[in-house]
Structures are given as structure tokens and as C-alpha cells.
Design an enzyme around this catalytic site. Structure first.
Site, PDB file in Angstrom:
ATOM      1  CD  GLU A 107      12.197  42.001  23.647  1.00 50.59           C
ATOM      2  OE1 GLU A 107      11.751  42.041  24.803  1.00 50.59           O
ATOM      3  OE2 GLU A 107      12.976  42.844  23.195  1.00 50.59           O
ATOM      4  CG  ASP A 139      17.394  40.732  27.120  1.00 49.20           C
ATOM      5  OD1 ASP A 139      18.596  40.530  27.351  1.00 49.20           O
ATOM      6  OD2 ASP A 139      16.992  41.401  26.152  1.00 49.20           O
ATOM      7  CB  SER A 193      11.864  45.251  26.074  1.00 48.63           C
ATOM      8  OG  SER A 193      13.101  44.588  26.022  1.00 48.63           O
ATOM      9  CG  LEU A 237      20.167  49.442  31.802  1.00 45.31           C
ATOM     10  CD1 LEU A 237      19.965  50.485  32.887  1.00 45.31           C
ATOM     11  CD2 LEU A 237      21.425  48.623  32.088  1.00 45.31           C
TER      12      LEU A 237
HETATM   13  P1  ADP Z   1      15.631  48.097  26.505  1.00 41.45           P
HETATM   14  O1  ADP Z   1      14.976  46.770  26.641  1.00 41.45           O
HETATM   15  O2  ADP Z   1      17.119  48.007  26.453  1.00 41.45           O
HETATM   16  O3  ADP Z   1      15.199  49.090  27.536  1.00 41.45           O
HETATM   17  P2  ADP Z   1      14.088  48.098  24.113  1.00 41.45           P
HETATM   18  O4  ADP Z   1      14.096  48.965  22.895  1.00 41.45           O
HETATM   19  O5  ADP Z   1      14.221  46.637  23.946  1.00 41.45           O
HETATM   20  O6  ADP Z   1      15.210  48.684  25.088  1.00 41.45           O
HETATM   21  O7  ADP Z   1      12.745  48.335  24.919  1.00 41.45           O
HETATM   22  C1  ADP Z   1      12.312  49.662  25.219  1.00 41.45           C
HETATM   23  C2  ADP Z   1      10.827  49.777  24.924  1.00 41.45           C
HETATM   24  O8  ADP Z   1      10.057  49.058  25.925  1.00 41.45           O
HETATM   25  C3  ADP Z   1      10.319  51.208  24.994  1.00 41.45           C
HETATM   26  O9  ADP Z   1      10.516  51.892  23.776  1.00 41.45           O
HETATM   27  C4  ADP Z   1       8.846  50.983  25.287  1.00 41.45           C
HETATM   28  O10 ADP Z   1       8.148  50.661  24.110  1.00 41.45           O
HETATM   29  C5  ADP Z   1       8.851  49.736  26.181  1.00 41.45           C
HETATM   30  N1  ADP Z   1       8.817  50.104  27.603  1.00 41.45           N
HETATM   31  C6  ADP Z   1       9.742  49.842  28.536  1.00 41.45           C
HETATM   32  N2  ADP Z   1       9.383  50.307  29.750  1.00 41.45           N
HETATM   33  C7  ADP Z   1       8.183  50.906  29.568  1.00 41.45           C
HETATM   34  C8  ADP Z   1       7.271  51.599  30.436  1.00 41.45           C
HETATM   35  N3  ADP Z   1       7.517  51.762  31.730  1.00 41.45           N
HETATM   36  N4  ADP Z   1       6.140  52.089  29.884  1.00 41.45           N
HETATM   37  C9  ADP Z   1       5.887  51.928  28.572  1.00 41.45           C
HETATM   38  N5  ADP Z   1       6.692  51.287  27.725  1.00 41.45           N
HETATM   39  C10 ADP Z   1       7.833  50.780  28.204  1.00 41.45           C
HETATM   40 MG    MG Z   2      15.001  45.221  25.176  1.00 42.29          MG
END
Ligand code: ADP
Ligand code: MG
Length: 379
Positions: free
Chosen positions: A160, A172, A128, A125
Site C-alpha cells: 500500500e 489497517d 484495501s 473500512l
Molecule cells: P478502503 O480501504 O477504505 O476501502 P481504499 O480507497 O483504500 O478504501 O481502497 C479501496 C480500493 O481497494 C478500491 O477502489 C479497489 O481498488 C480496491 N478493492 C477493495 N476491495 C476490492 C475487491 N473486492 N475487488 C477489487 N478491488 C478491491
Molecule cells: Mg484503504
């Protein structure tokens, strides 16, 4: 939420934040792997996301905390190396700071930073993009800059792509940046050009996250990218967006069987994005739903970026009442299925889908009901 994050900020840092920003997560509505082929895509910003609160520090120290992580992490301004391990989440705000100068904004020196979220991370979702855009809005405000939204989107994408190192397209960050409640974001990835289109009332989104991920997902993504570029070259165009289904079929002999399937998926999918936009304008959710499911079948049989788990969910969901259509959302090779339903779809249907999935795979998917929400903003 603003008062909640201010409270949490006070708890962590013993003072109030000066700036609070928010950015939503997103779903890829339709337009699968079309972005890097120069095509179009429709996405929806969700009513969930990430909040970022910051306050400046005169001593130049930078501290990062998240409500999903432990104690604050200090990162020295002169040490802009990418983090690994438990603190690697800091790469998202750090990547934003690293990107700012390239867009004419001076990164703020010292601050306390807190992220708070109601968006599951790693569920496809785009948490990131949400943390990037909320961070970018907050840091830009601290730097005294209010650039156009498109620049904020580009700063997030730059972070990113270049700092975190994920080669995502513009979907995104573009949807998180330009989203609006009850509207979808349409992106022509070549510009990029951003527009929004109304989403008829009575469209509900349900996300079924399988928590499965192909072990080779990054390599497979790169392989599809290569296959698309090779197909474009064989067809005599720069990007697949410059051709269409009739030309791909006419010139099939120039393509390997694999390249033909990949190219056919992309040109058909770009056509489906346009058809979805027309059907949305007519308020015809049934037609939109059929296009969503057709998109999935194309992923399943032509682009071959689906999995048994995703296919099973689409099979079960599309045979369930109140469902307009369902498809894998995001890059594929695992991840989540999104279903667009009417308002009558609810707990009874979810339980039946989960029970069928459990009987087949022995585990249950996470289920999330979400609707559209507004894009990134200062609060
Ligand atoms: P997606 O974007 O689909 O959620 P990603 O692997 O691209 O999956 O991004 C997830 C990463 O973003 C997490 O592993 C973390 O490092 C970071 N992240 C997202 N939200 C938070 C948050 N609220 N606090 C800290 N890190 C976060
Ligand atoms: Mg992502």
C-alpha cells in the site's frame, strides 16, 4: 464462503482454485492520527472482508478478476508498472507480488486470481488492507512460505505504501492481520507491537458512511503530518509520543496556536487509548463510549480533521438512546462515523438518525451494522 468463491472461480476460469484466503476489514476504534506520532491505537477487525482464490498456471500467465469488476485482467510478469484507470484495483495484488522478494519470498510466476468481497470499498473500512492481506496469504502459500503474521502484515503495508502509494500507518494491515472475534487489536506503533484485548459482550458497531470527502484530503493529511512533526521538534522530542499533556501545556509558548492544538490532540488521544484499554478491562462500556466521543470532540476542535456532516452525526448519535459513544473513524476530512451501541440499538434509532441527517444535508448516509470478526487466514 469458501464454496461460494470456489464456485465463482470455476465460473470465471473453468476450474477449481488451489488456495483460498480471507482477510477482514477494520474500524479505527480509537487512536486518531496517533500512528505516525509513534503512539498507540485500538482497532477492531470486522465480520466482513475480502476472499482471494488462486490456482497456479504452468504457462506463467497472471490473470486477475474480482466479483466487483468485469472480465479478468492479464498482467505480464515482466510488466510490473502501476496500473491507472479501470484496472487500477489490480495494483493491490500486484503491490503484494512486488513486495514479496523484499521479505525473502519468491513471487509465484503464473496463476489465475479471483477476489470476492462483502465489504464496501472506499468506505473507510480498509477493503484495501483486506485485499492486500488475503492476496499476501494466498501468494505466500503458493510460494511455499508461511512466515509469521507480522511479516504478512508488513508485506500488505509495503504494497500500500510503496506500490499503491498511500502512506497509511500500520493500523489497517495490523488489525486485519491480528484481529480476533470479540477482541480489539492494540498496537504500539513504535515496535510495532501487536496485542489483543477482550471487547465486552453487548458492544455493537454501527457505521454511518457520509460519502463526503474533502477535495483536499490527501494534502490535509500531509499537512497534519507536517504540523505534528514540527510540534515535536519545537517541544524537543523526536515524536509526540515522547511527551505528554502537562509538558505540551507548560511549553505552549514554543508552539504556534495551530501546533499547540495538534500536539494537544495527539498526546490526549494517546492517553485516551490507554484509558480505553483500562475501561475495557473493567468491562465499563459507558466509560469507553465517553472516551470515543471525547476523541471525536478533540478531532473536531483541536486536530480539525472533522466535517460538519461528521459532527452532526456525532451530535445526533450521542443524543440517541442505547449509544455508548460515537466518533469519526479513519483519517477524517469526510468519511464515516462509527457508533458503539448496546444490542437494543436498532432500526428505529437508525431511521431517526438518517431522517435528521437527510433533513439537514439532503442525502442519507449508508448504514452498516457490524461486529468484530477474526483476522486474516488461509481457508
Ligand atoms: P478502503 O480501504 O477504505 O476501502 P481504499 O480507497 O483504500 O478504501 O481502497 C479501496 C480500493 O481497494 C478500491 O477502489 C479497489 O481498488 C480496491 N478493492 C477493495 N476491495 C476490492 C475487491 N473486492 N475487488 C477489487 N478491488 C478491491
Ligand atoms: Mg484503504
Amino acid at each position: 464462503m469458501k464454496s461460494l468463491i470456489a464456485e465463482k472461480f470455476h465460473h470465471v476460469y473453468g476450474r477449481s482454485p488451489e488456495i483460498v484466503a480471507y482477510a477482514p476489514g477494520r474500524i479505527e476504534f480509537i487512536g486518531n492520527h496517533t500512528d505516525y506520532n509513534g503512539g498507540t491505537v485500538l482497532g477492531a477487525a470486522l465480520d466482513r472482508g475480502v476472499w482471494v482464490a488462486i490456482a497456479g498456471r504452468a504457462d506463467g500467465r497472471r490473470q486477475f478478476a474480482s466479483d466487483q469488476r468485469g472480465a479478468p485482467v492479464e498482467v505480464r510478469a515482466e510488466d510490473m508498472a502501476k496500473r491507472a484507470g479501470a484496472t487500477s484495483w489490480v495494483n493491490y495484488p500486484l503491490g503484494v507480488l512486488a513486495a514479496m522478494p523484499g521479505f525473502g519470498a519468491k513471487a509465484p510466476a503464473g496463476f489465475d486470481f479471483l477476489a470476492m468481497s462483502n465489504l464496501p470499498a472506499g468506505a473507510g473500512l480498509s477493503s484495501s488492507a483486506a485485499i492486500e492481506l488475503a492476496s499476501a496469504l494466498a501468494f505466500l502459500e503458493m510460494a511455499g512460505e508461511r512466515p509469521p503474521r507480522e511479516i504478512v502484515v508488513k508485506i500488505g503495508k509495503h504494497a500500500e505504501n510503496n506500490f499503491v502509494g498511500v502512506p497509511c500507518g500500520i493500523l489497517d494491515q495490523g488489525v486485519s492481520g491480528f484481529g480476533q472475534k470479540n477482541r480489539l487489536v492494540w498496537i504500539d506503533c513504535r515496535g510495532p507491537v501487536f496485542e489483543t484485548v477482550p471487547l465486552p459482550a453487548d458492544a455493537h458497531f454501527w457505521i454511518f458512511n457520509t460519502h463526503t470527502k474533502h477535495a483536499l484530503v490527501d494534502g490535509l493529511y500531509a499537512e497534519r503530518h507536517r504540523e505534528c512533526m514540527a510540534a515535536a521538534q519545537a517541544l524537543g522530542v523526536g515524536l509526540l509520543v515522547e511527551t505528554d499533556a502537562a509538558a505540551v501545556e507548560r511549553d505552549q509558548a514554543r508552539l504556534t496556536p495551530e501546533a499547540f492544538k495538534r500536539a494537544k490532540h495527539i498526546v490526549d488521544e494517546i492517553a485516551r487509548v490507554a484509558e480505553s484499554r483500562s475501561a475495557l478491562a473493567r468491562g465499563d462500556l459507558a466509560a469507553v463510549g465517553r472516551l470515543l466521543t471525547a476523541s471525536h470532540r478533540s478531532s473536531q476542535f483541536l486536530f480539525e480533521n472533522s466535517t460538519a456532516e461528521l459532527d452532526f452525526l456525532v451530535d445526533v448519535l450521542t443524543a440517541t438512546e442505547h449509544v455508548f459513544g460515537a466518533r469519526l473513524t479513519g483519517g477524517g476530512f469526510g468519511g464515516a462515523v462509527m457508533a458503539m451501541t448496546n444490542g437494543a440499538f436498532g432500526e428505529a434509532q437508525v431511521q431517526a438518525v438518517v431522517a435528521a441527517y437527510r433533513a439537514r444535508f439532503g442525502a442519507a448516509p449508508d448504514v452498516l451494522h457490524t461486529q468484530t470478526g477474526d483476522g486474516a487466514t488461509l481457508l
